[in-house]
Write a protein that holds these residues in place. Structure first.
Motif, PDB file in Angstrom:
ATOM      1  N   LEU A   1      20.955  24.528 -12.616  1.00  0.00           N
ATOM      2  CA  LEU A   1      22.258  24.285 -12.465  1.00  0.00           C
ATOM      3  C   LEU A   1      22.740  23.082 -11.935  1.00  0.00           C
ATOM      4  CD1 LEU A   1      22.919  27.845 -10.688  1.00  0.00           C
ATOM      5  CD2 LEU A   1      23.086  27.412 -12.955  1.00  0.00           C
ATOM      6  N   ASN A   2      21.671  22.062 -11.745  1.00  0.00           N
ATOM      7  CA  ASN A   2      22.145  20.822 -11.457  1.00  0.00           C
ATOM      8  C   ASN A   2      22.549  20.583 -10.143  1.00  0.00           C
ATOM      9  OD1 ASN A   2      21.092  19.998 -13.632  1.00  0.00           O
ATOM     10  ND2 ASN A   2      23.010  19.873 -14.872  1.00  0.00           N
ATOM     11  N   HIS A   3      22.455  21.797  -8.846  1.00  0.00           N
ATOM     12  CA  HIS A   3      23.024  21.655  -7.677  1.00  0.00           C
ATOM     13  C   HIS A   3      21.948  21.171  -6.886  1.00  0.00           C
ATOM     14  CE1 HIS A   3      26.898  23.811  -8.743  1.00  0.00           C
ATOM     15  NE2 HIS A   3      26.050  24.829  -9.406  1.00  0.00           N
ATOM     16  N   GLU A   4      20.825  20.752  -7.409  1.00  0.00           N
ATOM     17  CA  GLU A   4      19.697  20.327  -6.539  1.00  0.00           C
ATOM     18  C   GLU A   4      19.342  18.864  -7.069  1.00  0.00           C
ATOM     19  OE1 GLU A   4      16.446  23.059  -6.588  1.00  0.00           O
ATOM     20  OE2 GLU A   4      17.718  24.766  -5.838  1.00  0.00           O
ATOM     21  N   PRO A   5      18.778  18.222  -6.346  1.00  0.00           N
ATOM     22  CA  PRO A   5      18.323  16.719  -6.836  1.00  0.00           C
ATOM     23  C   PRO A   5      17.317  16.940  -7.835  1.00  0.00           C
ATOM     24  CG  PRO A   5      17.431  17.147  -4.496  1.00  0.00           C
ATOM     25  CD  PRO A   5      18.462  18.267  -4.879  1.00  0.00           C
ATOM     26  N   LEU A   6      17.085  15.877  -8.648  1.00  0.00           N
ATOM     27  CA  LEU A   6      15.900  15.957  -9.783  1.00  0.00           C
ATOM     28  C   LEU A   6      14.572  15.812  -9.070  1.00  0.00           C
ATOM     29  CD1 LEU A   6      18.018  13.659 -12.311  1.00  0.00           C
ATOM     30  CD2 LEU A   6      17.569  16.303 -12.519  1.00  0.00           C
ATOM     31  N   LEU A   7      14.656  15.063  -8.099  1.00  0.00           N
ATOM     32  CA  LEU A   7      13.496  14.702  -7.329  1.00  0.00           C
ATOM     33  C   LEU A   7      13.611  13.664  -6.249  1.00  0.00           C
ATOM     34  CD1 LEU A   7      12.237  11.607  -8.405  1.00  0.00           C
ATOM     35  CD2 LEU A   7      12.013  13.034 -10.169  1.00  0.00           C
ATOM     36  N   SER A   8      12.882  13.564  -5.434  1.00  0.00           N
ATOM     37  CA  SER A   8      12.835  12.641  -4.152  1.00  0.00           C
ATOM     38  C   SER A   8      12.405  11.443  -4.835  1.00  0.00           C
ATOM     39  CB  SER A   8      12.136  12.982  -2.994  1.00  0.00           C
ATOM     40  OG  SER A   8      10.844  12.887  -3.187  1.00  0.00           O
ATOM     41  N   LEU A   9      13.198  10.141  -4.238  1.00  0.00           N
ATOM     42  CA  LEU A   9      12.741   8.985  -4.769  1.00  0.00           C
ATOM     43  C   LEU A   9      11.300   8.507  -4.325  1.00  0.00           C
ATOM     44  CD1 LEU A   9      13.843   6.307  -6.042  1.00  0.00           C
ATOM     45  CD2 LEU A   9      14.542   5.415  -3.557  1.00  0.00           C
ATOM     46  N   ASP A  10      10.999   9.109  -3.115  1.00  0.00           N
ATOM     47  CA  ASP A  10       9.386   8.878  -2.533  1.00  0.00           C
ATOM     48  C   ASP A  10       8.666   9.474  -3.609  1.00  0.00           C
ATOM     49  OD1 ASP A  10      10.480   7.342  -0.702  1.00  0.00           O
ATOM     50  OD2 ASP A  10      10.331   8.734   0.828  1.00  0.00           O
ATOM     51  N   SER A  11       8.792  10.391  -4.633  1.00  0.00           N
ATOM     52  CA  SER A  11       7.851  11.079  -5.321  1.00  0.00           C
ATOM     53  C   SER A  11       7.448  10.266  -6.612  1.00  0.00           C
ATOM     54  CB  SER A  11       8.320  12.374  -5.610  1.00  0.00           C
ATOM     55  OG  SER A  11       9.490  12.643  -6.367  1.00  0.00           O
ATOM     56  N   LEU A  12       8.431   9.291  -6.936  1.00  0.00           N
ATOM     57  CA  LEU A  12       8.191   8.579  -7.847  1.00  0.00           C
ATOM     58  C   LEU A  12       7.923   7.075  -7.593  1.00  0.00           C
ATOM     59  CD1 LEU A  12       8.411   8.672 -11.042  1.00  0.00           C
ATOM     60  CD2 LEU A  12      10.661   7.912 -11.062  1.00  0.00           C
ATOM     61  N   ALA A  13       6.735   6.604  -7.673  1.00  0.00           N
ATOM     62  CA  ALA A  13       6.399   5.296  -7.404  1.00  0.00           C
ATOM     63  C   ALA A  13       7.125   4.151  -8.111  1.00  0.00           C
ATOM     64  CB  ALA A  13       4.782   4.945  -7.844  1.00  0.00           C
ATOM     65  N   ASP A  14       7.243   3.105  -7.329  1.00  0.00           N
ATOM     66  CA  ASP A  14       7.957   1.801  -8.055  1.00  0.00           C
ATOM     67  C   ASP A  14       7.312   1.482  -9.185  1.00  0.00           C
ATOM     68  OD1 ASP A  14       9.640  -0.104  -8.306  1.00  0.00           O
ATOM     69  OD2 ASP A  14       8.953  -1.454  -6.972  1.00  0.00           O
ATOM     70  N   GLY A  15       8.099   1.427 -10.525  1.00  0.00           N
ATOM     71  CA  GLY A  15       7.683   1.111 -11.612  1.00  0.00           C
ATOM     72  C   GLY A  15       7.197   2.354 -12.662  1.00  0.00           C
ATOM     73  N   ALA A  16       7.040   3.534 -11.823  1.00  0.00           N
ATOM     74  CA  ALA A  16       6.419   4.780 -12.524  1.00  0.00           C
ATOM     75  C   ALA A  16       7.277   5.267 -13.535  1.00  0.00           C
ATOM     76  CB  ALA A  16       5.937   5.535 -11.626  1.00  0.00           C
ATOM     77  N   LEU A  17       6.770   6.060 -14.408  1.00  0.00           N
ATOM     78  CA  LEU A  17       7.631   7.148 -15.065  1.00  0.00           C
ATOM     79  C   LEU A  17       7.315   8.473 -14.667  1.00  0.00           C
ATOM     80  CD1 LEU A  17       6.589   5.394 -18.544  1.00  0.00           C
ATOM     81  CD2 LEU A  17       8.976   5.465 -17.660  1.00  0.00           C
ATOM     82  N   GLY A  18       8.457   9.158 -14.799  1.00  0.00           N
ATOM     83  CA  GLY A  18       8.322  10.832 -14.284  1.00  0.00           C
ATOM     84  C   GLY A  18       9.275  11.639 -14.963  1.00  0.00           C
ATOM     85  N   GLU A  19       9.029  12.964 -14.825  1.00  0.00           N
ATOM     86  CA  GLU A  19       9.827  13.827 -15.588  1.00  0.00           C
ATOM     87  C   GLU A  19      10.609  14.867 -14.761  1.00  0.00           C
ATOM     88  OE1 GLU A  19       9.292  17.608 -18.840  1.00  0.00           O
ATOM     89  OE2 GLU A  19       7.770  17.212 -17.375  1.00  0.00           O
ATOM     90  N   ALA A  20      11.634  15.102 -15.185  1.00  0.00           N
ATOM     91  CA  ALA A  20      12.566  16.115 -14.271  1.00  0.00           C
ATOM     92  C   ALA A  20      13.112  17.009 -15.493  1.00  0.00           C
ATOM     93  CB  ALA A  20      13.506  15.613 -13.454  1.00  0.00           C
ATOM     94  N   GLN A  21      13.640  18.340 -14.935  1.00  0.00           N
ATOM     95  CA  GLN A  21      14.469  19.130 -15.841  1.00  0.00           C
ATOM     96  C   GLN A  21      15.762  19.041 -15.415  1.00  0.00           C
ATOM     97  OE1 GLN A  21      12.957  21.020 -18.439  1.00  0.00           O
ATOM     98  NE2 GLN A  21      11.201  19.590 -17.807  1.00  0.00           N
ATOM     99  N   ALA A  22      16.834  19.172 -16.254  1.00  0.00           N
ATOM    100  CA  ALA A  22      18.062  19.454 -15.838  1.00  0.00           C
ATOM    101  C   ALA A  22      18.770  19.939 -17.120  1.00  0.00           C
ATOM    102  CB  ALA A  22      18.756  17.959 -15.652  1.00  0.00           C
ATOM    103  N   VAL A  23      20.070  20.585 -16.771  1.00  0.00           N
ATOM    104  CA  VAL A  23      20.940  21.081 -17.922  1.00  0.00           C
ATOM    105  C   VAL A  23      21.941  20.162 -18.166  1.00  0.00           C
ATOM    106  CG1 VAL A  23      22.712  22.739 -18.495  1.00  0.00           C
ATOM    107  CG2 VAL A  23      20.696  23.390 -17.065  1.00  0.00           C
TER     108      VAL A  23
END
Length: 113
Positions: A4-26
């Motif tokens: 429902l996009n009422h929550e953050p996609l992820l915390s900034l700290d969970s993605l290292a500088d320069g890294a690629l990650g995935e999140a789910q959103a509508v």
């Protein structure tokens, strides 16, 4: 998952500088996988879809290939995308661009903008 996009996609700290990650959103009413790239305190996001054949960019869920030059590489056909604007710089979709998704960092969390 962030259906429902009422929550953050992820915390900034969970993605290292320069890294690629995935999140789910509508996005536009549809659940979508997003590719996120962190550069310092900035995060950029795109739909996890290669413009060449409409396939996911990751080789396994949330696992992305990165070239020595620091480009995102499509696991299906090897297209390479620069991480400033998502433009394809090599491969079968050269000149195309990933579909950007606006995100912002607030209070250490990454949100849809």
């Amino acid at each position: 998952m962030n259906p429902l996009n009422h929550e953050p996609l992820l915390s900034l700290d969970s993605l290292a500088d320069g890294a690629l990650g995935e999140a789910q959103a509508v996005i536009d009413g549809e659940p979508e996988s997003l590719v996120l790239h962190r550069a310092g305190d900035t995060v950029r996001a795109w739909l996890n879809v290669c413009p060449h054949a409409g396939r996911r960019l990751d080789w396994a869920p949330g696992q992305f290939l990165k070239s020595r030059e620091g480009q995102l590489v499509c696991a299906a056909h090897g297209a390479s995308f620069e991480l400033e604007g998502g433009s394809c710089v090599a491969g079968p979709c050269r000149g195309d661009t990933l579909r950007a998704v606006a995100v912002e960092v607030r209070d250490g969390q990454v949100w849809l903008a």
